[in-house]
Scaffold this motif. Structure first.
Motif, PDB file in Angstrom:
ATOM      1  N   PHE A   3     -10.104 -12.606 -12.889  1.00 30.58           N
ATOM      2  CA  PHE A   3      -9.149 -13.514 -12.249  1.00 30.58           C
ATOM      3  C   PHE A   3      -8.365 -12.821 -11.149  1.00 30.58           C
ATOM      4  N   ALA A   4      -8.032 -13.624 -10.134  1.00 35.15           N
ATOM      5  CA  ALA A   4      -7.234 -13.153  -9.004  1.00 35.15           C
ATOM      6  C   ALA A   4      -6.227 -14.236  -8.651  1.00 35.15           C
ATOM      7  N   ILE A   5      -5.257 -13.873  -7.830  1.00 36.50           N
ATOM      8  CA  ILE A   5      -4.338 -14.865  -7.262  1.00 36.50           C
ATOM      9  C   ILE A   5      -4.475 -14.851  -5.742  1.00 36.50           C
ATOM     10  N   LYS A   6      -4.090 -15.963  -5.132  1.00 35.66           N
ATOM     11  CA  LYS A   6      -4.043 -16.047  -3.673  1.00 35.66           C
ATOM     12  C   LYS A   6      -2.721 -16.690  -3.280  1.00 35.66           C
ATOM     13  N   THR A   7      -2.021 -16.062  -2.344  1.00 37.67           N
ATOM     14  CA  THR A   7      -0.757 -16.603  -1.845  1.00 37.67           C
ATOM     15  C   THR A   7      -0.936 -17.042  -0.404  1.00 37.67           C
ATOM     16  N   ARG A   8      -0.307 -18.142  -0.059  1.00 40.13           N
ATOM     17  CA  ARG A   8      -0.399 -18.696   1.292  1.00 40.13           C
ATOM     18  C   ARG A   8       0.764 -18.159   2.127  1.00 40.13           C
ATOM     19  N   ASP A 232      -3.025 -27.694  -7.966  1.00 44.19           N
ATOM     20  CA  ASP A 232      -2.408 -28.948  -7.548  1.00 44.19           C
ATOM     21  C   ASP A 232      -2.072 -29.852  -8.717  1.00 44.19           C
ATOM     22  N   ASP A 233      -2.894 -29.848  -9.766  1.00 43.31           N
ATOM     23  CA  ASP A 233      -2.683 -30.724 -10.927  1.00 43.31           C
ATOM     24  C   ASP A 233      -2.068 -29.981 -12.110  1.00 43.31           C
ATOM     25  N   GLY A 234      -1.525 -28.799 -11.855  1.00 43.61           N
ATOM     26  CA  GLY A 234      -0.828 -28.074 -12.902  1.00 43.61           C
ATOM     27  C   GLY A 234      -1.634 -26.919 -13.476  1.00 43.61           C
ATOM     28  N   ILE A 235      -0.940 -26.111 -14.254  1.00 42.24           N
ATOM     29  CA  ILE A 235      -1.522 -24.901 -14.816  1.00 42.24           C
ATOM     30  C   ILE A 235      -2.662 -25.205 -15.776  1.00 42.24           C
ATOM     31  N   GLU A 236      -2.458 -26.146 -16.675  1.00 41.66           N
ATOM     32  CA  GLU A 236      -3.473 -26.420 -17.701  1.00 41.66           C
ATOM     33  C   GLU A 236      -4.765 -26.937 -17.072  1.00 41.66           C
ATOM     34  N   ALA A 237      -4.630 -27.838 -16.095  1.00 42.22           N
ATOM     35  CA  ALA A 237      -5.821 -28.368 -15.431  1.00 42.22           C
ATOM     36  C   ALA A 237      -6.566 -27.258 -14.697  1.00 42.22           C
ATOM     37  N   ALA A 238      -5.829 -26.345 -14.067  1.00 36.59           N
ATOM     38  CA  ALA A 238      -6.473 -25.236 -13.372  1.00 36.59           C
ATOM     39  C   ALA A 238      -7.203 -24.322 -14.350  1.00 36.59           C
ATOM     40  N   ALA A 239      -6.596 -24.093 -15.509  1.00 35.91           N
ATOM     41  CA  ALA A 239      -7.237 -23.245 -16.514  1.00 35.91           C
ATOM     42  C   ALA A 239      -8.527 -23.880 -17.023  1.00 35.91           C
ATOM     43  N   GLU A 240      -8.518 -25.195 -17.208  1.00 38.08           N
ATOM     44  CA  GLU A 240      -9.731 -25.888 -17.642  1.00 38.08           C
ATOM     45  C   GLU A 240     -10.822 -25.817 -16.574  1.00 38.08           C
ATOM     46  N   GLU A 241     -10.430 -25.973 -15.312  1.00 30.66           N
ATOM     47  CA  GLU A 241     -11.413 -25.869 -14.222  1.00 30.66           C
ATOM     48  C   GLU A 241     -11.988 -24.454 -14.151  1.00 30.66           C
ATOM     49  N   ALA A 242     -11.125 -23.458 -14.326  1.00 29.00           N
ATOM     50  CA  ALA A 242     -11.601 -22.072 -14.327  1.00 29.00           C
ATOM     51  C   ALA A 242     -12.605 -21.851 -15.446  1.00 29.00           C
ATOM     52  N   ASN A 256      -5.361 -20.237  -6.530  1.00 28.17           N
ATOM     53  CA  ASN A 256      -4.545 -20.462  -5.333  1.00 28.17           C
ATOM     54  C   ASN A 256      -3.175 -20.964  -5.761  1.00 28.17           C
ATOM     55  N   LEU A 257      -2.172 -20.134  -5.654  1.00 31.15           N
ATOM     56  CA  LEU A 257      -0.838 -20.483  -6.136  1.00 31.15           C
ATOM     57  C   LEU A 257      -0.217 -21.572  -5.268  1.00 31.15           C
ATOM     58  N   ASP A 271      -1.313 -17.037 -19.550  1.00 35.13           N
ATOM     59  CA  ASP A 271      -1.401 -17.561 -20.928  1.00 35.13           C
ATOM     60  C   ASP A 271      -2.331 -18.768 -20.994  1.00 35.13           C
ATOM     61  N   ALA A 272      -2.236 -19.667 -20.007  1.00 40.48           N
ATOM     62  CA  ALA A 272      -3.096 -20.856 -19.996  1.00 40.48           C
ATOM     63  C   ALA A 272      -4.564 -20.461 -19.833  1.00 40.48           C
ATOM     64  N   LEU A 273      -4.837 -19.476 -19.016  1.00 45.26           N
ATOM     65  CA  LEU A 273      -6.208 -19.018 -18.830  1.00 45.26           C
ATOM     66  C   LEU A 273      -6.764 -18.430 -20.123  1.00 45.26           C
ATOM     67  N   ILE A 274      -5.939 -17.701 -20.837  1.00 49.70           N
ATOM     68  CA  ILE A 274      -6.368 -17.121 -22.118  1.00 49.70           C
ATOM     69  C   ILE A 274      -6.619 -18.237 -23.135  1.00 49.70           C
ATOM     70  N   ARG A 275      -5.721 -19.202 -23.196  1.00 44.46           N
ATOM     71  CA  ARG A 275      -5.880 -20.296 -24.166  1.00 44.46           C
ATOM     72  C   ARG A 275      -7.120 -21.138 -23.878  1.00 44.46           C
ATOM     73  N   SER A 276      -7.474 -21.262 -22.603  1.00 40.17           N
ATOM     74  CA  SER A 276      -8.618 -22.097 -22.222  1.00 40.17           C
ATOM     75  C   SER A 276      -9.949 -21.470 -22.654  1.00 40.17           C
ATOM     76  N   GLY A 277      -9.904 -20.191 -22.983  1.00 41.59           N
ATOM     77  CA  GLY A 277     -11.136 -19.495 -23.345  1.00 41.59           C
ATOM     78  C   GLY A 277     -11.870 -18.892 -22.169  1.00 41.59           C
ATOM     79  N   SER A 278     -11.339 -19.093 -20.944  1.00 43.82           N
ATOM     80  CA  SER A 278     -12.020 -18.555 -19.779  1.00 43.82           C
ATOM     81  C   SER A 278     -11.777 -17.062 -19.637  1.00 43.82           C
ATOM     82  N   ALA A 279     -10.677 -16.560 -20.220  1.00 41.43           N
ATOM     83  CA  ALA A 279     -10.387 -15.117 -20.173  1.00 41.43           C
ATOM     84  C   ALA A 279     -10.929 -14.471 -21.417  1.00 41.43           C
ATOM     85  N   ARG A 280     -12.013 -13.734 -21.243  1.00 48.34           N
ATOM     86  CA  ARG A 280     -12.640 -13.090 -22.395  1.00 48.34           C
ATOM     87  C   ARG A 280     -12.721 -11.591 -22.173  1.00 48.34           C
TER      88      ARG A 280
END
Length: 280
Positions: A3-8, A232-242, A256-257, A271-280
């Motif tokens: 995972f990475a972050i991007k700032t505008r 855009d649709d929140g942290i949880e939605a982004a974690a699910e997409e990831a 993209n923050l 935390d959301a990324l870990i809960r989604s199971g995408s962070a292994r």
């Protein structure tokens, strides 16, 4: 998956960007951070502030200790490849070997018109891009580089000191063009950054990359694949997409923050990324 972050860097301040990157440096889940290579904002008033990407990278390299860092992606049209190679070597040294060298052909007509920068037709732009990538690799890798292209010519050229990462910092080629961009990625990239709207679309583009790798004799396992995911649709939605991209086979998701998001967003996002199971 990584995972990475991007700032505008548009409509914001240096201190706000710095605070987010310094905080991300302490969140182990995020392996890298990215900005963009534009001179005008991409949203809102074009007359608004937009910090220059490569100058920021030099300062952010000093402000952080762990994060890998890069521009997503550097427009080849903006700087001579030899100048860019020297910039990349210097920032890799400043960062202690943490630069990711993002490269693209460039596209922003508004900026080019305003600054008098030539934006050639698409074919010529990609011809220049191909030559530029090869020239940059030679300068970063070899003691002396001579290159005879149609648009780029180097004569016994030096780029010293060399970057910390050898033979050169990882080349990240961004885009989705099936003929030129994906061929360039197959030839020279250590990472391909896809512009895509869904995992299904990414899988289609990935199949084209595999074809291009077969054409040039490159093992596709040598090329990591990354995508952007917006919040855009929140942290949880982004974690699910990831997580969905991870299931499709993507190696790196760049979050993209939201515009002017503060450091307080980072821990809940991790935390959301870990809960989604995408962070292994």
């Amino acid at each position: 998956m990584r995972f990475a972050i991007k700032t505008r860097p548009e409509h914001t301040t240096w201190q706000e960007i710095r605070d987010v990157w310094v905080a991300a440096d302490d969140v182990e889940l995020f392996e890298s951070a990215w900005n963009w290579d534009h001179f005008y904002p991409l949203s809102g008033e074009p007359s608004g502030p937009n910090l220059e990407g490569w100058s920021m990278l030099a300062a952010l390299a000093e402000a952080t200790r762990r994060l890998r860092l890069g521009c997503q992606v550097t427009g080849m049209i903006y700087r001579h490849p030899a100048v860019l190679a020297n910039m990349a070597a210097t920032i890799d040294i400043i960062s202690g070997g943490r630069l990711e060298l993002g490269l693209g052909a460039g596209w922003n007509q508004q900026e080019c018109d305003a600054y008098g920068i030539d934006l050639p037709p698409l074919k010529e732009r990609f011809d220049r891009f191909d030559e530029g990538v090869q020239a940059i690799i030679g300068l970063l890798r070899d003691p002396v580089t001579t290159f005879e292209g149609r648009y780029v010519r180097l004569t016994e050229a030096y780029c010293e000191p060399k970057p910390v990462q050898r033979p050169h910092p990882p080349i990240v080629i961004g885009g989705r063009g099936p003929k030129r961009t994906l061929r360039a990625a197959a030839l020279w990239a250590q990472e391909w950054h896809a512009i895509t709207r869904s995992p299904a679309e990414w899988l289609e583009l990935r199949s084209v990359l595999l074809e291009r790798c077969a054409e040039v004799g490159r093992d596709p396992a040598e090329i990591a694949c990354s995508v952007n995911v917006r919040l855009d649709d929140g942290i949880e939605a982004a974690a699910e997409e990831a997580a969905a991209y991870g299931e499709a086979g993507v190696d790196v998701v760049v979050l993209n923050l939201p515009h002017r998001a503060g450091p307080d967003l980072l821990e809940p996002l991790a935390d959301a990324l870990i809960r989604s199971g995408s962070a292994r």
